[in-house]
Design a protein around this motif. Structure first.
Motif, PDB file in Angstrom:
ATOM      1  N   GLY A 104       0.805  -1.206   0.000  1.00 48.00           N
ATOM      2  CA  GLY A 104       0.000   0.000   0.000  1.00 48.00           C
ATOM      3  C   GLY A 104       0.842   1.261   0.000  1.00 48.00           C
ATOM      4  N   ASP A 105       1.936   1.235   0.759  1.00 51.30           N
ATOM      5  CA  ASP A 105       2.835   2.400   0.769  1.00 51.30           C
ATOM      6  C   ASP A 105       3.404   2.673  -0.616  1.00 51.30           C
ATOM      7  N   LEU A 106       3.739   1.613  -1.329  1.00 47.88           N
ATOM      8  CA  LEU A 106       4.269   1.787  -2.681  1.00 47.88           C
ATOM      9  C   LEU A 106       3.246   2.475  -3.589  1.00 47.88           C
ATOM     10  N   HIS A 107       2.002   2.039  -3.493  1.00 48.98           N
ATOM     11  CA  HIS A 107       0.962   2.658  -4.317  1.00 48.98           C
ATOM     12  C   HIS A 107       0.736   4.106  -3.911  1.00 48.98           C
ATOM     13  N   LEU A 144     -10.190   6.162  -2.059  1.00 55.11           N
ATOM     14  CA  LEU A 144     -10.795   4.839  -1.880  1.00 55.11           C
ATOM     15  C   LEU A 144      -9.738   3.742  -1.968  1.00 55.11           C
ATOM     16  N   PHE A 145      -8.843   3.879  -2.944  1.00 51.12           N
ATOM     17  CA  PHE A 145      -7.767   2.908  -3.132  1.00 51.12           C
ATOM     18  C   PHE A 145      -6.927   2.799  -1.865  1.00 51.12           C
ATOM     19  N   ALA A 169     -13.111  -1.148  -2.743  1.00 50.12           N
ATOM     20  CA  ALA A 169     -12.250  -1.605  -3.840  1.00 50.12           C
ATOM     21  C   ALA A 169     -12.980  -1.486  -5.174  1.00 50.12           C
ATOM     22  N   HIS A 170     -14.244  -1.891  -5.201  1.00 46.90           N
ATOM     23  CA  HIS A 170     -15.020  -1.777  -6.440  1.00 46.90           C
ATOM     24  C   HIS A 170     -15.285  -0.317  -6.795  1.00 46.90           C
ATOM     25  N   ALA A 171     -15.553   0.503  -5.781  1.00 44.42           N
ATOM     26  CA  ALA A 171     -15.802   1.923  -6.048  1.00 44.42           C
ATOM     27  C   ALA A 171     -14.541   2.594  -6.595  1.00 44.42           C
ATOM     28  N   SER A 172     -13.393   2.246  -6.022  1.00 41.62           N
ATOM     29  CA  SER A 172     -12.137   2.808  -6.519  1.00 41.62           C
ATOM     30  C   SER A 172     -11.913   2.413  -7.973  1.00 41.62           C
ATOM     31  N   ARG A 173     -12.129   1.144  -8.280  1.00 39.96           N
ATOM     32  CA  ARG A 173     -11.940   0.678  -9.664  1.00 39.96           C
ATOM     33  C   ARG A 173     -12.909   1.382 -10.602  1.00 39.96           C
ATOM     34  N   GLN A 191      -6.292  -4.993  -7.043  1.00 36.53           N
ATOM     35  CA  GLN A 191      -6.717  -4.787  -5.664  1.00 36.53           C
ATOM     36  C   GLN A 191      -8.031  -5.509  -5.379  1.00 36.53           C
ATOM     37  N   CYS A 192      -8.954  -5.482  -6.325  1.00 43.74           N
ATOM     38  CA  CYS A 192     -10.205  -6.232  -6.144  1.00 43.74           C
ATOM     39  C   CYS A 192      -9.912  -7.720  -5.946  1.00 43.74           C
ATOM     40  N   SER A 193      -8.999  -8.247  -6.759  1.00 43.98           N
ATOM     41  CA  SER A 193      -8.644  -9.655  -6.642  1.00 43.98           C
ATOM     42  C   SER A 193      -8.027  -9.951  -5.276  1.00 43.98           C
TER      43      SER A 193
END
Length: 283
Positions: A104-107, A144-145, A169-173, A191-193
């Motif tokens: 998560g930090d990387l993202h 959201l992500f 996760a779905h909202a972010s996508r 992320q969803c996966s």
């Protein structure tokens, strides 16, 4: 010299258990593994043959960084394997949460580099009315992500938090689909996966991992995004109980990892692969 049946010196126990004499002395000082006898004249430590198994258990648990207090619990009843199993399972959850924190930090760093630190520091409520039409959507997608990552990092999520994590996760996508680039879409599917895999739902985890890979292939996205798409498929199939396909996709991820430019990114992929459930390390 202390007399006694089958007493072992520190050096002898160290060799039999695969530990160092220094480690054994430390475990004595902290009260983890006391010697059977201490010579009152010389202070030499002597251990019984029955303590060999205990010392080996300590070595095994410490080799995967089990905290000393947790090792102490296992030694309290070494014949009860369920205690050790619970300790290992709990430690695995903590390691997975730690790995999710790093990922998560990387993202989050990627978003900071792409959007700029100053922009990220600006309070959304203070944004001028002239903000670009897609700026709010991008900000929401990022928030959201990142929110999903914060929930993934929790070791004691509630059922309600699991639901929230999945919907976020779905909202972010969805929002990435409106304002993002193909790489954002691939990462959103990844992320969803991951969320579905964490929740033990293999079929949707496979679906979203396959979409992540398809987007990478369609748009020529490589490096660690491609490797992680393979990783997601490996994890999803493992969650679904298909060890054969999990290994196939793991091998694809390993091959893709060889082409990752940054050593740290490659190491993260390899570390993530080691957390694929029910799959022993074979590389």
């Amino acid at each position: 010299m202390v007399d006694g049946p089958e007493l072992l010196t520190v050096g002898q126990l160290a060799r039999r258990a695969g530990l160092t004499a220094k480690a054994l002395r430390h475990y004595d000082r902290v009260g983890l593994l006391r010697p059977e006898v201490v010579d009152p004249g010389t202070g030499y430590r002597y251990y019984s043959a029955g303590q060999i198994a205990q010392a080996r258990l300590v070595r095994l648990l410490r080799s995967v960084d089990i905290p000393l207090e947790q090792v102490r619990l296992c030694l309290a009843d070494p014949d009860d394997e369920s205690v050790t199993a619970r300790v290992l399972a709990g430690h695995r959850l903590r390691l997975r949460a730690r790995l999710d924190r790093v990922r998560g930090d990387l993202h989050r760093i990627d978003h900071l580099l792409q959007d700029g630190v100053a922009r990220a520091m600006t309070d959304s409520a203070a944004q001028p009315a002239a903000t670009a039409p897609d700026d709010g959507g991008r900000r929401l997608a990022v928030d959201l992500f990142n929110g999903v990552w914060r929930l993934l990092e929790k070791e004691d999520r509630t059922v309600e938090e699991d639901d929230r994590m999945l919907h976020m996760a779905h909202a972010s996508r969805h929002h990435w689909g409106e304002v993002g680039q193909p790489v954002n879409l691939s990462r959103g599917e990844w992320q969803c996966s991951r969320v579905y895999s964490v929740l033990g739902r293999g079929e949707p985890a496979i679906h979203h991992a396959a979409r992540s890979l398809a987007i990478c292939r369609e748009h020529g996205i490589g490096d660690w995004d491609l490797a992680f798409a393979y990783e997601a498929l490996a994890r999803a199939h493992a969650v679904a109980g298909d060890a054969v396909q999990a290994r196939v996709w793991t091998e694809q991820a390993l091959a893709a990892a060889e082409d990752i430019a940054e050593d740290d990114d490659r190491e993260l992929v390899l570390t993530d692969l080691e957390s694929v459930p029910h799959q022993p390390r074979f590389w």
